[in-house]
Design a protein around this motif. Structure first.
Motif, PDB file in Angstrom:
ATOM      1  N   VAL A 159       0.798  -1.346  -0.139  1.00 19.47           N
ATOM      2  CA  VAL A 159      -0.202  -0.029  -0.087  1.00 19.47           C
ATOM      3  C   VAL A 159       0.978   1.787  -0.181  1.00 19.47           C
ATOM      4  N   GLY A 249      -3.215   3.805  -6.557  1.00 17.06           N
ATOM      5  CA  GLY A 249      -3.127   4.463  -7.741  1.00 17.06           C
ATOM      6  C   GLY A 249      -2.464   3.821  -9.058  1.00 17.06           C
ATOM      7  N   PHE A 250      -1.875   4.389  -9.210  1.00 16.89           N
ATOM      8  CA  PHE A 250      -1.128   4.020 -10.398  1.00 16.89           C
ATOM      9  C   PHE A 250       0.336   3.718 -10.350  1.00 16.89           C
ATOM     10  N   GLN A 264     -10.978  -3.626 -20.241  1.00 15.33           N
ATOM     11  CA  GLN A 264     -12.091  -3.813 -18.630  1.00 15.33           C
ATOM     12  C   GLN A 264     -12.802  -2.187 -19.149  1.00 15.33           C
ATOM     13  N   PHE A 267     -13.042   0.122 -24.127  1.00 18.38           N
ATOM     14  CA  PHE A 267     -12.088   0.527 -24.964  1.00 18.38           C
ATOM     15  C   PHE A 267     -11.015  -0.147 -25.483  1.00 18.38           C
TER      16      PHE A 267
ATOM     17  N   SER B  73     -16.096  -5.247 -14.142  1.00 15.07           N
ATOM     18  CA  SER B  73     -16.124  -5.097 -15.440  1.00 15.07           C
ATOM     19  C   SER B  73     -16.069  -5.689 -16.216  1.00 15.07           C
ATOM     20  N   GLY B 251      -5.440   1.262   3.355  1.00 17.53           N
ATOM     21  CA  GLY B 251      -4.811   1.002   1.804  1.00 17.53           C
ATOM     22  C   GLY B 251      -5.601  -0.326   1.297  1.00 17.53           C
ATOM     23  N   ALA B 252      -5.065  -1.499   2.446  1.00 16.23           N
ATOM     24  CA  ALA B 252      -5.245  -3.007   2.395  1.00 16.23           C
ATOM     25  C   ALA B 252      -6.959  -3.082   2.357  1.00 16.23           C
ATOM     26  N   PRO B 393     -13.596   5.924 -16.904  1.00 20.15           N
ATOM     27  CA  PRO B 393     -13.423   4.348 -15.775  1.00 20.15           C
ATOM     28  C   PRO B 393     -11.684   4.220 -14.954  1.00 20.15           C
ATOM     29  N   ALA B 394     -10.681   5.684 -14.658  1.00 19.10           N
ATOM     30  CA  ALA B 394      -9.525   4.983 -14.027  1.00 19.10           C
ATOM     31  C   ALA B 394     -10.210   6.244 -12.781  1.00 19.10           C
ATOM     32  N   GLN B 397      -9.396   4.652  -9.514  1.00 21.16           N
ATOM     33  CA  GLN B 397      -8.106   4.647  -8.902  1.00 21.16           C
ATOM     34  C   GLN B 397      -7.026   6.275  -8.743  1.00 21.16           C
ATOM     35  N   ILE B 398      -7.875   7.317  -9.302  1.00 19.20           N
ATOM     36  CA  ILE B 398      -7.587   8.692  -8.659  1.00 19.20           C
ATOM     37  C   ILE B 398      -8.456   8.968  -7.956  1.00 19.20           C
ATOM     38  N   VAL B 400      -8.211   6.959  -4.779  1.00 18.02           N
ATOM     39  CA  VAL B 400      -7.458   5.765  -4.446  1.00 18.02           C
ATOM     40  C   VAL B 400      -6.375   7.106  -4.491  1.00 18.02           C
ATOM     41  N   GLU B 401      -6.118   7.671  -5.276  1.00 19.12           N
ATOM     42  CA  GLU B 401      -4.738   8.837  -4.884  1.00 19.12           C
ATOM     43  C   GLU B 401      -5.005   9.702  -4.534  1.00 19.12           C
ATOM     44  N   ILE B 406      -1.725  10.915  -2.190  1.00 18.67           N
ATOM     45  CA  ILE B 406       0.120  10.851  -2.572  1.00 18.67           C
ATOM     46  C   ILE B 406      -0.202  11.533  -4.524  1.00 18.67           C
ATOM     47  N   LEU B 415      -6.528  15.032 -13.417  1.00 19.12           N
ATOM     48  CA  LEU B 415      -6.283  13.650 -13.936  1.00 19.12           C
ATOM     49  C   LEU B 415      -8.051  12.918 -14.739  1.00 19.12           C
ATOM     50  N   GLU B 418      -9.513  14.117 -17.925  1.00 19.89           N
ATOM     51  CA  GLU B 418      -8.575  13.640 -19.314  1.00 19.89           C
ATOM     52  C   GLU B 418      -8.907  12.502 -19.667  1.00 19.89           C
ATOM     53  N   ARG B 421     -12.289  11.966 -20.521  1.00 20.15           N
ATOM     54  CA  ARG B 421     -12.509  12.259 -22.556  1.00 20.15           C
ATOM     55  C   ARG B 421     -12.186  10.684 -23.386  1.00 20.15           C
ATOM     56  N   LYS B 422     -11.924  10.416 -22.770  1.00 18.16           N
ATOM     57  CA  LYS B 422     -11.978   8.802 -24.145  1.00 18.16           C
ATOM     58  C   LYS B 422     -12.859   8.178 -23.817  1.00 18.16           C
ATOM     59  N   GLN B 423     -13.879   8.155 -23.060  1.00 21.81           N
ATOM     60  CA  GLN B 423     -15.295   7.953 -22.451  1.00 21.81           C
ATOM     61  C   GLN B 423     -16.236   7.952 -23.494  1.00 21.81           C
TER      62      GLN B 423
END
Lengths: 300, 432
Positions: A159, A249-250, A264, A267, B73, B251-252, B393-394, B397-398, B400-401, B406, B415, B418, B421-423
């Motif tokens: 983590v 995160g990433f 997923q 795309f 998904s 986090g876990a 879709p992200a 993750q964002i 979480v950051e 982070i 972010l 951005e 935009r893809k979707q």
């Protein structure tokens, strides 16, 4: 080509060179190859140029590649991928060699120890990932609980964004080092005993034996281990996915996990473009590496 | 799994008996077999089995086999594949809102606009299963959910706290809880989807300030990073982390840990969707009375309201060969008997979207806390993903950051813009 070139001039030798099998004999293999390998390759090249929702696809040229290369996480993923491949293949070479030296010497229970080292190779990667995720839990994990007994506060292995990638890489090494060891054992066993006997007469120490005889004569094994584990590291996916899903995160994203996330999200064209990029990346790194390793071997 | 095999065995047996009665000269109607595809998961399966049981009792000539599929998904991809290849079950359960738009409803789903039961379906649900051509293609399956914050009533009582209606009050409560040596806010980023709540559940507060946000957002004219109200969600996520209110293993820890912690009083607040009430009832029934719920507070107490998630829909694919029977089943689900069957199997987790459906009197506090937002004079509004077809879709993750320090909130929001935009491009929306 040359056969047909000479065909008109001198028919006789052509008959001799002709394959003993008739042309249709190759047909089944050609069909299998075409359907299972050629067709998907061509199809994926096409779909990487489209916006594809599974229901329909629109041709958009190189937009997918532009988008994929613009992915904010891709650069991080690229760096992570290369870092991961270098760390895992480096550690596998060093540890594999050391273990192989140990396991070819006269230790007790050698056969048993060899199978213990090889055992993790046989276990399912996802199973290993889930097990270590539990072991590496920051508060209830066995690893940190053990460290706590020694009075050390263990880190958040999976983590902590600065640590996650390295934790996964260590597990990968634990799982894969057995294969490297086996390859090295084969390499070491193949070294003729005469060299060691001659060295003993000259009064060489064990260290000298290792650096002057074992290491150089194991070079074929070394290049095999490097190339295999480097390719494995570049396209690594299952362990990362099972342990961190590219997170937190990433932080531990690799190219392969970035691609999977695009799938997923639906795309499909974009992720197919990502696969093409990964293919080019692996080829661009591994082909020169293989040539380099083989050339050195030729000079020996 | 054993349930379904038993069901097939029963079906075989009843078919054999039908054949026998046919031989003896009885004039039985031909029995029809339907398949019904649902996401796997213990509570969902239990609800589906109860509904099917009640339906079969009322319609002895129709037999329904339940199939399950993975969620998330992976399940989305499976639904798309089965629709695209024409192998979809006769009836299936799937998300409404933005995911519904992504399966090309106008091409693949049967038009249900003119079914008589649509008169009893609430308008708020109809809009989230309406295809781009304006036709309604689904019926509600399940209860409406709220996105907000579960709280432990015992801790609130012990520390003499009251339910907050502004973010400042919420943070003050958190400080008191932390000073008392307890965990103020539970986060479970081990399951990344749980990290999005502070952003998604804040949407009522966004729309209260700018009712047009969703349309502007879909048209590429409003952004999370540049709209101060929308940015607040990301900022709230960061504030809670910066103040050190989180559980040590945030986090876990996973969703299951989260519902255990909030119900057992190991932590005071857990941002979550109210469907978790069913899970708490199933896993920690002895603690159910200890868990309350409130909407995510905004900056103005007068504008306090609940962000609402619409339930899944059930749909009929155009490829079905038993259209009449499938329509009968959908009509049953969208009826008062259908709601009652759901309550019997899974307990009540929130209000149904069928007129005439009522909740039992003894609902758990987390559900009764939710009802005032739906009552006359109460304030609620749909989540952004039901008003706009785009959801990046992200986001998980964002968040979480941002929620683990982070990445700062403003960065995270940019972010995400951005990512969105893809979707939008994938859906071919104008203006992107």
């Amino acid at each position: 080509m040359t056969a047909t070139g000479t065909a008109s001039a001198a028919p006789a030798p052509v008959l001799k060179r002709r394959s003993p099998y008739p042309g249709w004999f190759f047909l089944p293999a050609a069909i299998i190859y075409g359907v299972l390998f050629l067709l998907p390759t061509v199809a994926s090249l096409y779909f990487s140029l489209t916006r594809w929702t599974l229901f329909n696809s629109t041709f958009i040229g190189l937009d997918n590649f532009a988008q994929f290369l613009r992915e904010p996480f891709l650069i991080k993923g690229l760096i992570n991928t290369i870092l991961y491949a270098v760390i895992t293949s480096g550690l596998k070479v060093v540890l594999g060699l050391l273990l192989a030296v140990l396991l070819t010497s006269q230790v007790a229970a050698r056969g048993y120890l060899r199978s213990v080292v090889f055992f993790p190779v046989l276990v399912s990667t996802v199973g290993v990932g889930i097990t270590f995720t539990v072991l590496m839990h920051p508060t209830n994990g066995m690893i940190n609980e053990g460290l706590a007994l020694l009075g050390i506060k263990g880190p958040g292995w999976l983590v902590d964004p600065n640590l996650a990638l390295y934790s996964v890489a260590l597990v990968d090494v634990w799982k894969g080092v057995g294969l490297a060891t086996v390859i090295y054992i084969a390499g070491i066993v193949a070294i003729p005993k005469d060299y060691y006997e001659a060295a003993r007469i000259d009064g060489a120490t064990k260290l000298q034996n290792f650096f002057e005889i074992t290491l150089p004569l194991c070079r074929p094994a070394t290049s095999t281990v490097i190339i295999l584990s480097f390719i494995g590291g570049l396209r690594t996916f299952d362990l990362i996915w099972a342990m961190t899903r590219g997170g937190p995160g990433f932080a531990s994203d690799t190219v392969a996990s970035v691609i999977y996330k695009q799938y997923q999200a639906g795309f499909y064209g974009l992720s197919t473009a990502g696969n093409v990029v990964l293919f080019v990346l692996v080829a661009a790194l591994v082909i020169p590496l293989t040539m380099l390793l083989n050339r050195k071997q030729g000079h020996e | 799994m054993t349930m379904t095999t038993r069901r097939t065995a029963l079906a075989g047996l009843s078919a054999a008996m039908l054949a026998m009665t046919a031989l003896t000269g009885g004039a039985f109607a031909q029995s029809i077999n339907l398949t019904y595809l649902i996401p796997s998961g213990a509570d969902g399966v239990a609800v589906a089995e109860e509904i099917v049981k009640s339906f079969e009792a009322a319609n002895p000539d129709i037999n329904i086999d339940i199939e399950t599929r993975p969620g998330g998904s992976e399940g989305d991809n499976m639904i798309k594949t089965r629709l695209a290849t024409g192998t979809m079950a006769d009836v299936f359960r799937y998300n409404s809102g933005s995911l519904f738009q992504a399966i090309n409803p106008a091409q693949f789903l049967v038009d249900l606009t003119n079914e008589p039961w649509q008169a009893d379906v609430q308008a708020s649900f109809k809009q989230v299963v309406t295809a781009p051509d304006g036709t309604i293609r689904g019926a509600p399956m399940g209860a409406a959910m709220g996105g907000g914050i579960y709280y432990n009533k015992a801790i609130y009582e012990e520390l003499g706290l009251s339910v907050p209606t502004t973010w400042a009050e919420f943070m003050a409560n958190n400080q008191k809880i932390k000073d008392a040596g307890k965990v103020a806010v539970i986060q479970t980023y081990g399951d990344t989807w749980t990290s999005q709540l502070f952003v998604l559940a804040d949407y009522y507060n966004v729309s209260a300030k700018d009712a047009n946000f969703a349309n502007n957002y879909t048209a590429n004219e409003a952004k999370f990073a540049t709209d101060p109200a929308a940015l607040r969600g990301f900022e709230k996520l960061q504030e809670v982390f910066d103040a050190g209110y989180l559980n040590e293993d945030f986090g876990a820890a996973k969703y299951d840990d989260g519902i255990r912690m909030v119900s057992a009083g190991e932590g005071a607040h857990y941002p979550m969707l109210t469907f978790a009430t069913t899970a708490i009832a199933a896993t920690y029934p002895e603690n159910l009375a200890n868990v309350g719920f409130f909407a995510q507070p905004g900056d103005d107490a007068a504008l306090n309201g609940l962000t609402v998630w619409m339930p899944d829909g059930i749909y009929i694919p155009t490829t079905t060969s038993n259209l009449d029977a499938a329509k009968k089943f959908v009509a049953f689900v969208a009826s008062v008997e259908g709601c009652e069957a759901q309550t019997r199997a899974g307990g009540a987790s929130g209000p149904y979207l069928i007129n005439g459906c009522t909740l039992p009197d003894d609902v758990p506090p987390a559900v009764s806390d939710m009802l005032p937002y739906f009552a006359e004079g109460g304030q609620n509004g749909p989540a952004l993903e039901f008003l706009s077809p785009i959801k990046g879709p992200a986001l998980e993750q964002i968040t979480v950051e941002v929620g683990s320090g982070i990445r700062p909130a403003a960065d995270g929001a940019a972010l995400y813009d951005e990512d969105v935009r893809k979707q939008a491009q994938q859906l071919g929306l104008p203006g992107w």
